[in-house]
Design an enzyme around this catalytic site. Structure first.
Site, PDB file in Angstrom:
ATOM      1  N   GLY A 182       0.975  -1.234  -0.075  1.00 24.42           N
ATOM      2  CA  GLY A 182       0.070  -0.076  -0.038  1.00 24.42           C
ATOM      3  C   GLY A 182       0.917   1.260   0.013  1.00 24.42           C
ATOM      4  N   GLY A 217       1.426  22.473   7.400  1.00 19.99           N
ATOM      5  CA  GLY A 217       2.613  22.099   7.907  1.00 19.99           C
ATOM      6  C   GLY A 217       2.284  21.219   9.110  1.00 19.99           C
ATOM      7  CB  ILE A 236       3.160  15.037   4.562  1.00 19.28           C
ATOM      8  CG1 ILE A 236       2.329  13.631   4.729  1.00 19.28           C
ATOM      9  CG2 ILE A 236       3.315  15.094   3.392  1.00 19.28           C
ATOM     10  CD1 ILE A 236       1.220  13.187   3.799  1.00 19.28           C
ATOM     11  CD  GLU A 245      -0.856  24.337   9.234  1.00 19.88           C
ATOM     12  OE1 GLU A 245      -0.396  23.566   8.825  1.00 19.88           O
ATOM     13  OE2 GLU A 245      -2.069  24.520   9.530  1.00 19.88           O
ATOM     14  NE  ARG A 277      -2.319   9.590   2.228  1.00 17.52           N
ATOM     15  CZ  ARG A 277      -1.912   9.431   0.941  1.00 17.52           C
ATOM     16  NH1 ARG A 277      -1.031  10.044   0.684  1.00 17.52           N
ATOM     17  NH2 ARG A 277      -2.419   8.172   0.226  1.00 17.52           N
ATOM     18  CG  ASP A 312      -4.885   5.791   5.827  1.00 22.45           C
ATOM     19  OD1 ASP A 312      -4.730   5.661   7.146  1.00 22.45           O
ATOM     20  OD2 ASP A 312      -4.017   6.581   5.071  1.00 22.45           O
ATOM     21  CB  ALA A 350       1.620   2.445   8.834  1.00 26.26           C
ATOM     22  CG  HIS A 375      25.842   8.410  31.750  1.00 32.05           C
ATOM     23  ND1 HIS A 375      25.115   9.281  31.438  1.00 32.05           N
ATOM     24  CD2 HIS A 375      27.055   8.648  32.059  1.00 32.05           C
ATOM     25  CE1 HIS A 375      25.902  10.515  31.708  1.00 32.05           C
ATOM     26  NE2 HIS A 375      27.109   9.812  31.792  1.00 32.05           N
TER      27      HIS A 375
HETATM   28  P1  NAI Z   1      -2.098  16.676   8.383  1.00 36.84           P
HETATM   29  O1  NAI Z   1      -3.693  16.678   8.678  1.00 36.84           O
HETATM   30  O2  NAI Z   1      -1.165  16.150   9.261  1.00 36.84           O
HETATM   31  O3  NAI Z   1      -1.539  18.255   7.976  1.00 36.84           O
HETATM   32  C1  NAI Z   1      -2.151  19.027   6.930  1.00 36.84           C
HETATM   33  C2  NAI Z   1      -1.914  20.600   7.343  1.00 36.84           C
HETATM   34  O4  NAI Z   1      -2.354  21.366   6.303  1.00 36.84           O
HETATM   35  C3  NAI Z   1      -2.997  20.939   8.657  1.00 36.84           C
HETATM   36  O5  NAI Z   1      -1.868  21.555   9.630  1.00 36.84           O
HETATM   37  C4  NAI Z   1      -3.787  21.880   8.015  1.00 36.84           C
HETATM   38  O6  NAI Z   1      -4.043  23.022   8.964  1.00 36.84           O
HETATM   39  C5  NAI Z   1      -2.878  22.623   6.777  1.00 36.84           C
HETATM   40  N1  NAI Z   1      -3.888  23.065   5.881  1.00 36.84           N
HETATM   41  C6  NAI Z   1      -4.924  22.330   5.405  1.00 36.84           C
HETATM   42  N2  NAI Z   1      -5.570  23.522   4.453  1.00 36.84           N
HETATM   43  C7  NAI Z   1      -4.773  24.355   4.273  1.00 36.84           C
HETATM   44  C8  NAI Z   1      -4.610  25.562   3.267  1.00 36.84           C
HETATM   45  N3  NAI Z   1      -5.345  25.881   2.628  1.00 36.84           N
HETATM   46  N4  NAI Z   1      -3.639  26.430   3.677  1.00 36.84           N
HETATM   47  C9  NAI Z   1      -2.460  25.943   4.452  1.00 36.84           C
HETATM   48  N5  NAI Z   1      -2.400  24.993   5.168  1.00 36.84           N
HETATM   49  C10 NAI Z   1      -3.600  24.186   5.247  1.00 36.84           C
HETATM   50  O7  NAI Z   1      -1.994  16.101   6.999  1.00 36.84           O
HETATM   51  P2  NAI Z   1      -0.609  15.517   6.044  1.00 36.84           P
HETATM   52  O8  NAI Z   1       0.546  16.201   6.558  1.00 36.84           O
HETATM   53  O9  NAI Z   1      -0.803  15.921   4.687  1.00 36.84           O
HETATM   54  O10 NAI Z   1      -0.579  14.105   6.443  1.00 36.84           O
HETATM   55  C11 NAI Z   1      -1.705  13.379   5.963  1.00 36.84           C
HETATM   56  C12 NAI Z   1      -1.891  12.400   6.812  1.00 36.84           C
HETATM   57  O11 NAI Z   1      -0.835  11.222   6.853  1.00 36.84           O
HETATM   58  C13 NAI Z   1      -2.196  12.725   8.224  1.00 36.84           C
HETATM   59  O12 NAI Z   1      -3.020  11.893   8.844  1.00 36.84           O
HETATM   60  C14 NAI Z   1      -0.727  12.185   9.080  1.00 36.84           C
HETATM   61  O13 NAI Z   1      -0.707  11.834  10.275  1.00 36.84           O
HETATM   62  C15 NAI Z   1      -0.363  10.976   8.272  1.00 36.84           C
HETATM   63  N6  NAI Z   1       1.318  10.807   8.022  1.00 36.84           N
HETATM   64  C16 NAI Z   1       1.656  10.764   9.121  1.00 36.84           C
HETATM   65  C17 NAI Z   1       3.102  10.597   9.118  1.00 36.84           C
HETATM   66  C18 NAI Z   1       4.009  10.088  10.441  1.00 36.84           C
HETATM   67  O14 NAI Z   1       3.310   9.660  11.337  1.00 36.84           O
HETATM   68  N7  NAI Z   1       5.355  10.298  10.093  1.00 36.84           N
HETATM   69  C19 NAI Z   1       3.903  11.040   8.084  1.00 36.84           C
HETATM   70  C20 NAI Z   1       3.192  11.492   6.919  1.00 36.84           C
HETATM   71  C21 NAI Z   1       1.644  11.395   6.982  1.00 36.84           C
END
Ligand code: NAI
Length: 489
Positions: A61, A203, A206, A225, A290, A330, A338, A467
């Site tokens: 996936g 912000g 991703i 953001e 997403r 999702d 994941a 340590h």
């Molecule tokens: P997200 O929901 O974490 O962040 C999207 C951000 O975009 C939010 O802060 C939102 O306020 C902002 N936003 C929305 N519309 C906007 C606009 N018009 N202008 C400016 N900012 C705006 O979504 P993201 O980062 O795309 O990730 C998608 C999913 O994948 C999330 O649920 C995330 O938790 C998951 N993911 C998790 C990761 C990890 O755990 N390492 C890594 C990548 C993704």
């Protein structure tokens, strides 16, 4: 017949859910072979169930092919780049300026993904899980129509169907994805060149990972953001520490701004945002969340509903409105992670078997963001705990005082713990653990246990941390929360 399978059948019979079992070739058909779907398949097969996975692309996936794994691989390349760039500080002299070879970076990423894909495919085969190649659509009566790319079609019937079709990238009005200038994570993960200037819209997880990646490799990065801070879902101190680090790297962070659109030019494109502001960049990375991928999964006449945001509606047991049809990962409105997909896959198999299963506490799942510095957390932020009516005791141990962090040269960040205040000088239940800094994603583990076992600092304070390690920061905070600090008050 395997003993495990006989046990499973007895348990299904015990629940009276086996009415059609003899007539169906499969116990469970899972639509989607991402982390949620393949976890359900592997776990179900371990329990002796006959499983079919319907997958139109490759098992693994988004996580394995277009998400977590390739993203972390590229972030690791950025980490190696930082080490080489700073090698002189450690007395390791590298003659000449380091040079980034994007093709070599992509080759390594592909090799890592391919190895993992091969391993997963082998595991699936070894557990005798049947994989049907094609697009699956749920039909009434727990049947799934599978349409192959070439047009071939067949219908599978099972006692249970699990929908696990994941999520896809999305954009916002004014930023149409063209795959070249306006891109999503899908395109970034296959980039064969490094843009000099990048705007990251969003912000969140991703956005922060890609902002960090591009900046570390030398691009000029601007993050836009909409909410008042980066990683708005995490503790404010952690978010602020990350923002400070980003700014020290030279990343420009604009929060509380809406992106209005963009105007392409010979220099790239001009992105307009906020109150008449703009930035000219070569590439815009859209990371605004997403959306659930439900476009082709629900056929006519099925009683599976979507909620207002397009997620498949489920009850607390991840059951849809249609008997014997479940949804995980999702496509349901739970954290898009994941490992949440994994646990939901296991959970659904337990429900199918009629076994007791503790409900998943989504407020206490572990989060990890692999930016530089990394962020990891679980449980309530300080603000969430106060809003929930808790009187809290909070301690923070900055990595600046940690020997290992000094040795690594990675002193940005902290471990912060939020605990319930108690009548004594020692805190009560640990409510949240929040880390920003080196190896935060690996350091979270004891914090996750502490929060989910509802431990108190007294339970942890007597345990020895080696340590010098980064993990001492968690131990220090625990000691401090007993009311008697060692290195921190
Ligand atoms: P997200 O929901 O974490 O962040 C999207 C951000 O975009 C939010 O802060 C939102 O306020 C902002 N936003 C929305 N519309 C906007 C606009 N018009 N202008 C400016 N900012 C705006 O979504 P993201 O980062 O795309 O990730 C998608 C999913 O994948 C999330 O649920 C995330 O938790 C998951 N993911 C998790 C990761 C990890 O755990 N390492 C890594 C990548 C993704």
């Amino acid at each position: 017949m395997m003993a495990g399978r006989q046990d499973a059948i007895r348990q299904i019979d015990g629940q009276g859910q086996d009415a059609q079992r003899q007539g169906n070739e499969m116990d469970v058909v899972i639509v989607g072979g991402g982390p949620a779907g393949y976890a359900a398949a592997l776990y179900g097969a371990s329990c002796g169930l006959r499983i079919t996975v319907v997958e139109r692309d490759k098992v693994g996936g988004t996580c394995l092919h277009r998400g977590c794994v390739p993203a972390k691989e590229l972030l690791e390349a950025a980490s190696v780049w930082r080490s080489v760039k700073n090698a002189g500080e450690f007395g390791v002299m590298v003659d000449g300026a380091p040079r980034m070879d994007m093709a070599a970076m992509q080759l390594r990423k592909t090799a890592v993904v391919d190895q993992l894909h091969k391993g997963l495919s082998g595991l699936i085969k070894g557990r005798h899980i049947n994989v049907e190649r094609g697009t699956g659509t749920l039909l009434p009566g727990r049947r799934v129509r599978v349409v192959e790319d070439g047009g071939g079609e067949r219908v599978l019937a099972a006692d249970h169907v699990v929908l696990a079709t994941g999520s896809v990238t999305r954009s916002i009005p004014g930023l149409d994805i063209d795959g070249k200038i306006i891109v999503t994570s899908d395109e970034v993960l296959s980039l064969d060149y490094l843009p000099r200037t990048v705007a990251v819209v969003g912000g969140g997880a991703i956005g922060c990972e890609f902002a960090s990646f591009f900046s570390d490799l030398g691009a000029d990065v601007t993050v836009l953001e909409a909410l008042p801070r980066l990683l708005a879902g995490c503790d404010e101190d952690i978010s602020n520490a990350l923002t400070r680090s980003f700014k020290r790297k030279g990343i420009k962070v604009h929060t509380g701004v809406q992106v209005r659109g963009h105007e392409p030019s010979s220099a790239g494109t001009t992105v307009s945002f906020g109150d008449g502001e703009s930035v000219v960049v070569e590439m815009v990375v859209v990371a605004v969340g997403r959306r659930p991928s439900t476009d082709s999964v629900l056929g006519e006449g099925v009683d599976v509903k979507l909620d207002g945001r397009g997620f498949v509606a489920v009850n607390g047991q991840l059951q849809t409105g249609e008997t014997g049809v479940w949804a995980i990962g999702d496509i349901v409105d739970t954290p898009q992670l994941a490992h949440v997909g994994f646990v939901e896959g296991i959970q659904v198999i337990k429900h199918i078997l009629g076994e007791p299963a503790l409900p998943i506490d989504y407020g206490k799942v572990p989060w990890g963001i692999y930016s530089h510095p990394e962020v990891a957390f679980t449980g309530m932020s300080e603000e969430q705990a106060r809003d929930a009516g808790y009187e809290v005791m909070v301690r923070k141990d900055p990595f600046g005082g940690n020997s290992r962090a000094r040795v690594l040269g990675e002193t940005d960040g902290m471990v912060k713990v939020v605990a319930e205040a108690s009548a004594s000088s020692s805190a009560g239940r640990i409510l949240g653990v929040h880390i920003v800094g080196p190896w935060a994603t690996e350091l979270l583990s004891p914090g996750y246990l502490a929060v989910n076992w509802e431990a108190t600092p007294d339970d942890f304070a007597g345990l020895i941390q080696p340590h010098p390690t980064l993990s001492e920061a968690f131990g220090e905070v625990m000691i401090s929360l007993t009311g008697r600090g060692l290195h921190i008050g």
